[in-house]
Design an enzyme around this catalytic site. Sequence first.
Site, PDB file in Angstrom:
ATOM      1  N   GLU A  85       0.850  -1.199   0.000  1.00 23.50           N
ATOM      2  CA  GLU A  85       0.000   0.000   0.000  1.00 23.50           C
ATOM      3  C   GLU A  85       0.878   1.239   0.000  1.00 23.50           C
ATOM      4  O   GLU A  85       1.935   1.261   0.645  1.00 23.50           O
ATOM      5  CB  GLU A  85      -0.898  -0.024   1.240  1.00 23.50           C
ATOM      6  CG  GLU A  85      -1.950   1.075   1.286  1.00 23.50           C
ATOM      7  CD  GLU A  85      -2.944   0.837   2.424  1.00 23.50           C
ATOM      8  OE1 GLU A  85      -3.390  -0.326   2.596  1.00 23.50           O
ATOM      9  OE2 GLU A  85      -3.257   1.791   3.138  1.00 23.50           O
ATOM     10  N   ASP A  87       0.237   5.311   0.633  1.00 23.27           N
ATOM     11  CA  ASP A  87      -0.831   6.156   1.179  1.00 23.27           C
ATOM     12  C   ASP A  87      -0.542   7.646   1.154  1.00 23.27           C
ATOM     13  O   ASP A  87       0.516   8.086   1.618  1.00 23.27           O
ATOM     14  CB  ASP A  87      -1.058   5.829   2.672  1.00 23.27           C
ATOM     15  CG  ASP A  87      -1.658   4.469   2.911  1.00 23.27           C
ATOM     16  OD1 ASP A  87      -2.189   3.893   1.960  1.00 23.27           O
ATOM     17  OD2 ASP A  87      -1.593   4.008   4.060  1.00 23.27           O
ATOM     18  N   GLU A  89      -2.949  10.418   3.074  1.00 21.36           N
ATOM     19  CA  GLU A  89      -4.148  10.662   3.864  1.00 21.36           C
ATOM     20  C   GLU A  89      -4.117  12.107   4.330  1.00 21.36           C
ATOM     21  O   GLU A  89      -3.092  12.577   4.836  1.00 21.36           O
ATOM     22  CB  GLU A  89      -4.231   9.715   5.069  1.00 21.36           C
ATOM     23  CG  GLU A  89      -4.518   8.280   4.689  1.00 21.36           C
ATOM     24  CD  GLU A  89      -4.728   7.396   5.910  1.00 21.36           C
ATOM     25  OE1 GLU A  89      -5.779   6.743   5.998  1.00 21.36           O
ATOM     26  OE2 GLU A  89      -3.822   7.371   6.768  1.00 21.36           O
TER      27      GLU A  89
END
Length: 274
Positions: A85, A87, A89
């Site tokens: 993953e 990311d 955010e």
Amino acid sequence: MCLLGVIAEGDFYKDIDITWGEHNVKIIGSNFLVLSLDQSSGSGFRSKAEYLHGRIDMQLKLVSGNSAGTVTAYYLSSEGPNHDEIDFEFLGNISGEPYIVHTNIYTQGVGNREQQFYLWFDPTKNFHTYTIVWNPHRIIFLVDNIPIRVFNNYEARGIPFASSQPMRLYSSLWCADQWATRGGLVKTNWSFAPFKAYYRNFDAKACVWSKGSSSCATNSTAMAHNAWKTQELDAHDRRNLRWVQKYFMIYNYCKDYKRFPQGRPRECRLSSFS
């Protein structure tokens, strides 16, 4: 075809699936998408295509005003417990306080590689471009084409890297007020709902993974023209990265000595850009 322009026209109708909160997702004119969050539900989508390396660009305008407790997530992820993953955010805050950009990288289901930043602009006023470059050599996070983070491939030295699991693009808007704003001290004020995040110009220049093979494996000529395949930082990029990390970085796992009393993770000792 490898030069994907999978979404060269930015057609959300053709290129994404709504994953949850369908009543809180609106697509306008195929190239403009709005995610909403209210007390009934957040919302999210993912790309129809899976990618094995590429450059993913999206323009976002984040939730404005009092966005405390909200998280706008924008990331690549494979499936399964040992997933990879990458990311972005965006952690909301009370009115007048800066957004926090939280980045993390998971390999084989293990993350704990967080870096956090403030931005040098208000991300709620206008659209800005957020980019993930993922090639066999490194992962680069960019904001308006300015690198904020680099994670190099040190698999040859025994450090896991996201190399072989195809990933989709995901994005969602959700309530995480148990941790998102000041460690959960500031809760979501639902009187400001619905909260809205805006998206446009999704562009995936990437190798599409389908039926166990990559589109780039069968189109090496086209692949040669994809600059992201070998993208690295030139001198100008390195200056920009140092500027961001000096003035806007607020957390770096590589410098959290209390968290790693036995010594920093190995990749932190190998790269000046960790």
